[in-house]
Design a protein around this motif. Structure first.
Motif, mmCIF file in Angstrom:
data_model
loop_
_atom_site.group_PDB
_atom_site.id
_atom_site.type_symbol
_atom_site.label_atom_id
_atom_site.label_comp_id
_atom_site.label_asym_id
_atom_site.label_seq_id
_atom_site.Cartn_x
_atom_site.Cartn_y
_atom_site.Cartn_z
ATOM 1 N N CYS A 193 0.858 -1.184 0.000
ATOM 2 C CA CYS A 193 0.000 0.000 0.000
ATOM 3 C C CYS A 193 0.894 1.233 0.000
ATOM 4 C CB CYS A 193 -0.952 0.000 1.185
ATOM 5 S SG CYS A 193 -0.152 0.275 2.775
ATOM 6 N N PRO A 194 0.389 2.429 -0.351
ATOM 7 C CA PRO A 194 1.218 3.642 -0.356
ATOM 8 C C PRO A 194 1.644 4.016 1.063
ATOM 9 C CG PRO A 194 -0.821 3.956 -1.606
ATOM 10 C CD PRO A 194 -0.970 2.671 -0.860
ATOM 11 N N ASP A 195 2.782 4.692 1.173
ATOM 12 C CA ASP A 195 3.269 5.066 2.503
ATOM 13 C C ASP A 195 2.443 6.180 3.137
ATOM 14 O OD1 ASP A 195 4.016 7.087 0.828
ATOM 15 O OD2 ASP A 195 6.149 7.014 1.310
ATOM 16 N N TRP A 196 1.627 6.870 2.336
ATOM 17 C CA TRP A 196 0.782 7.934 2.878
ATOM 18 C C TRP A 196 -0.634 7.440 3.192
ATOM 19 C CZ3 TRP A 196 -3.004 8.390 -0.847
ATOM 20 C CH2 TRP A 196 -2.642 8.053 -2.154
ATOM 21 N N ALA A 197 -0.819 6.118 3.116
ATOM 22 C CA ALA A 197 -2.130 5.532 3.410
ATOM 23 C C ALA A 197 -1.963 4.374 4.392
ATOM 24 C CB ALA A 197 -2.804 5.054 2.133
ATOM 25 N N THR A 198 -3.063 4.103 5.118
ATOM 26 C CA THR A 198 -3.088 2.974 6.043
ATOM 27 C C THR A 198 -4.266 2.082 5.685
ATOM 28 O OG1 THR A 198 -2.174 4.371 7.800
ATOM 29 C CG2 THR A 198 -3.141 2.277 8.464
ATOM 30 N N VAL A 199 -4.033 0.754 5.685
ATOM 31 C CA VAL A 199 -5.088 -0.189 5.311
ATOM 32 C C VAL A 199 -5.430 -1.052 6.511
ATOM 33 C CG1 VAL A 199 -5.743 -2.077 3.771
ATOM 34 C CG2 VAL A 199 -4.304 -0.219 2.914
ATOM 35 N N TYR A 200 -6.728 -1.161 6.797
ATOM 36 C CA TYR A 200 -7.217 -2.001 7.891
ATOM 37 C C TYR A 200 -8.074 -3.117 7.275
ATOM 38 C CZ TYR A 200 -6.001 2.204 10.535
ATOM 39 O OH TYR A 200 -5.342 3.283 11.063
ATOM 40 N N THR A 201 -7.750 -4.368 7.614
ATOM 41 C CA THR A 201 -8.496 -5.493 7.037
ATOM 42 C C THR A 201 -9.540 -6.010 8.016
ATOM 43 O OG1 THR A 201 -6.855 -7.088 7.847
ATOM 44 C CG2 THR A 201 -6.535 -6.208 5.627
ATOM 45 N N ALA A 202 -10.614 -6.534 7.446
ATOM 46 C CA ALA A 202 -11.672 -7.194 8.205
ATOM 47 C C ALA A 202 -12.159 -8.355 7.346
ATOM 48 C CB ALA A 202 -12.809 -6.226 8.520
ATOM 49 N N LYS A 203 -13.162 -9.066 7.836
ATOM 50 C CA LYS A 203 -13.655 -10.196 7.066
ATOM 51 C C LYS A 203 -14.335 -9.699 5.796
ATOM 52 C CE LYS A 203 -16.470 -14.371 7.307
ATOM 53 N NZ LYS A 203 -17.430 -15.180 8.107
ATOM 54 N N ASP A 204 -13.800 -10.184 4.680
ATOM 55 C CA ASP A 204 -14.364 -9.910 3.348
ATOM 56 C C ASP A 204 -14.309 -8.438 2.943
ATOM 57 O OD1 ASP A 204 -14.968 -12.611 3.148
ATOM 58 O OD2 ASP A 204 -16.991 -12.346 3.944
ATOM 59 N N LYS A 205 -13.467 -7.637 3.626
ATOM 60 C CA LYS A 205 -13.336 -6.238 3.205
ATOM 61 C C LYS A 205 -12.103 -5.613 3.834
ATOM 62 C CE LYS A 205 -16.154 -3.973 6.743
ATOM 63 N NZ LYS A 205 -17.310 -3.079 6.985
ATOM 64 N N PHE A 206 -11.728 -4.435 3.347
ATOM 65 C CA PHE A 206 -10.649 -3.671 3.958
ATOM 66 C C PHE A 206 -10.971 -2.186 3.822
ATOM 67 C CE2 PHE A 206 -9.297 -4.232 -0.423
ATOM 68 C CZ PHE A 206 -8.842 -2.983 -0.802
ATOM 69 N N THR A 207 -10.361 -1.374 4.689
ATOM 70 C CA THR A 207 -10.609 0.071 4.716
ATOM 71 C C THR A 207 -9.303 0.817 4.481
ATOM 72 O OG1 THR A 207 -12.422 -0.207 6.290
ATOM 73 C CG2 THR A 207 -11.470 1.985 6.103
ATOM 74 N N VAL A 208 -9.343 1.837 3.640
ATOM 75 C CA VAL A 208 -8.173 2.653 3.341
ATOM 76 C C VAL A 208 -8.347 4.010 4.004
ATOM 77 C CG1 VAL A 208 -6.743 3.696 1.547
ATOM 78 C CG2 VAL A 208 -7.854 1.486 1.141
ATOM 79 N N GLU A 209 -7.346 4.439 4.746
ATOM 80 C CA GLU A 209 -7.357 5.737 5.408
ATOM 81 C C GLU A 209 -6.172 6.560 4.917
ATOM 82 O OE1 GLU A 209 -7.544 7.633 9.920
ATOM 83 O OE2 GLU A 209 -6.729 5.623 9.622
ATOM 84 N N VAL A 210 -6.401 7.830 4.571
ATOM 85 C CA VAL A 210 -5.328 8.684 4.059
ATOM 86 C C VAL A 210 -5.162 9.913 4.949
ATOM 87 C CG1 VAL A 210 -5.621 7.916 1.684
ATOM 88 C CG2 VAL A 210 -6.897 9.917 2.515
ATOM 89 N N LYS A 211 -3.978 10.515 4.864
ATOM 90 C CA LYS A 211 -3.687 11.743 5.598
ATOM 91 C C LYS A 211 -3.891 12.934 4.665
ATOM 92 C CE LYS A 211 -0.084 9.321 8.189
ATOM 93 N NZ LYS A 211 1.377 9.263 8.491
ATOM 94 N N ASP A 212 -3.792 14.113 5.198
ATOM 95 C CA ASP A 212 -3.876 15.315 4.362
ATOM 96 C C ASP A 212 -2.738 15.324 3.354
ATOM 97 O OD1 ASP A 212 -5.968 15.930 5.951
ATOM 98 O OD2 ASP A 212 -5.061 17.717 6.869
ATOM 99 N N ASN A 213 -3.066 15.786 2.158
ATOM 100 C CA ASN A 213 -2.055 15.879 1.108
ATOM 101 C C ASN A 213 -1.350 17.217 1.226
ATOM 102 O OD1 ASN A 213 -0.480 15.768 -1.132
ATOM 103 N ND2 ASN A 213 -2.159 15.619 -2.617
ATOM 104 N N ASP A 214 -0.162 17.220 1.770
ATOM 105 C CA ASP A 214 0.592 18.465 1.940
ATOM 106 C C ASP A 214 1.514 18.757 0.765
ATOM 107 O OD1 ASP A 214 -0.540 19.008 4.435
ATOM 108 O OD2 ASP A 214 0.900 17.708 5.453
ATOM 109 N N THR A 215 1.429 17.930 -0.275
ATOM 110 C CA THR A 215 2.258 18.179 -1.451
ATOM 111 C C THR A 215 1.556 19.156 -2.373
ATOM 112 O OG1 THR A 215 1.294 16.385 -2.777
ATOM 113 C CG2 THR A 215 3.096 15.796 -1.274
#
Length: 218
Positions: free
Chosen positions: A155-177
């Motif tokens: 996954c990208p270093d600016w995102a975090t992925v959380y897994t669960a049964k039959d799905k996953f969630t992607v969380e991102v931070k503010d884009n400071d670029t």
């Protein structure tokens, strides 16, 4: 006449003495040769010694000498019997001290067959996030797979992925670029992979102004 007969008798005695002396010398020679052969402890040498002692016995004139030959012949035969006895073979087994420590048997390598019937797909092909996501900082994706051991491979270093049964969630931070940024979330099961494209927009002029106001308040 008497003188002639006496002389012949003397000649006969002298001849007999000479013959006896010659026989004695010949017998001694054979006896000595037999003793030399007797010293070599092999069956062949002992048999050769017996022949020498037998020949010496024939040549010897006295009973003592003949008996001496018989004694040596008996010794040779005893040696032959000893030499003919088979020696027990040395045991090939080593003592505990000499025993070589055997290496433990290696465990057989069990070949795990790879699955070729994996079916894997996602409910979304891509996700798009705002530069300042706020409440929309997380988004979920459903995973459809005929096996439960699927996993997130990258996954990208600016995102975090959380897994669960039959799905996953992607969380991102503010884009400071100063640019839009793109990344990929890779989902894998066995050798089958699917990729989710993740995009986050760059900050607009409005976003930048809001950042300044928020910073001043702090």
């Amino acid at each position: 006449m008497k003188i002639f007969m006496l002389r012949n008798l003397c000649v006969l005695i002298f001849f007999a003495v000479c013959v006896a002396a010659g026989a004695q010398s010949s017998g001694d020679k054979l006896f000595l040769e037999g003793q030399n052969l007797q010293k070599v402890l092999t069956v062949g040498s002992q048999n050769a010694a017996i022949k020498k002692f037998t020949a010496a016995k024939v040549v010897y004139m006295t009973a003592d000498k003949k008996k001496m030959c018989d004694n040596q012949i008996a010794v040779c035969r005893s040696n032959i019997r000893s030499l003919s006895v088979k020696k027990p073979k040395k045991s090939s087994r080593k003592s505990k001290e000499e025993a070589v420590v055997e290496k433990p048997a290696e465990k057989p390598v069990v070949e795990v067959k790879k699955r070729t019937d994996v079916k894997l797909r996602l409910s979304e092909d891509g996700l798009e996030f705002k530069a300042i996501p706020g409440d929309g900082a997380t988004q979920s994706v459903d995973v459809f797979c005929n096996y439960d051991d699927w996993a997130i491979a990258s996954c990208p270093d600016w995102a975090t992925v959380y897994t669960a049964k039959d799905k996953f969630t992607v969380e991102v931070k503010d884009n400071d670029t100063s640019d839009d940024r793109f990344g990929h979330v890779t989902v894998k099961c066995e050798d089958t992979e699917v990729v989710l494209v993740v995009k986050q927009k760059k900050k607009s002029f409005k976003d930048k102004m809001l950042d300044k106001i928020i910073k001043k308040k702090k």
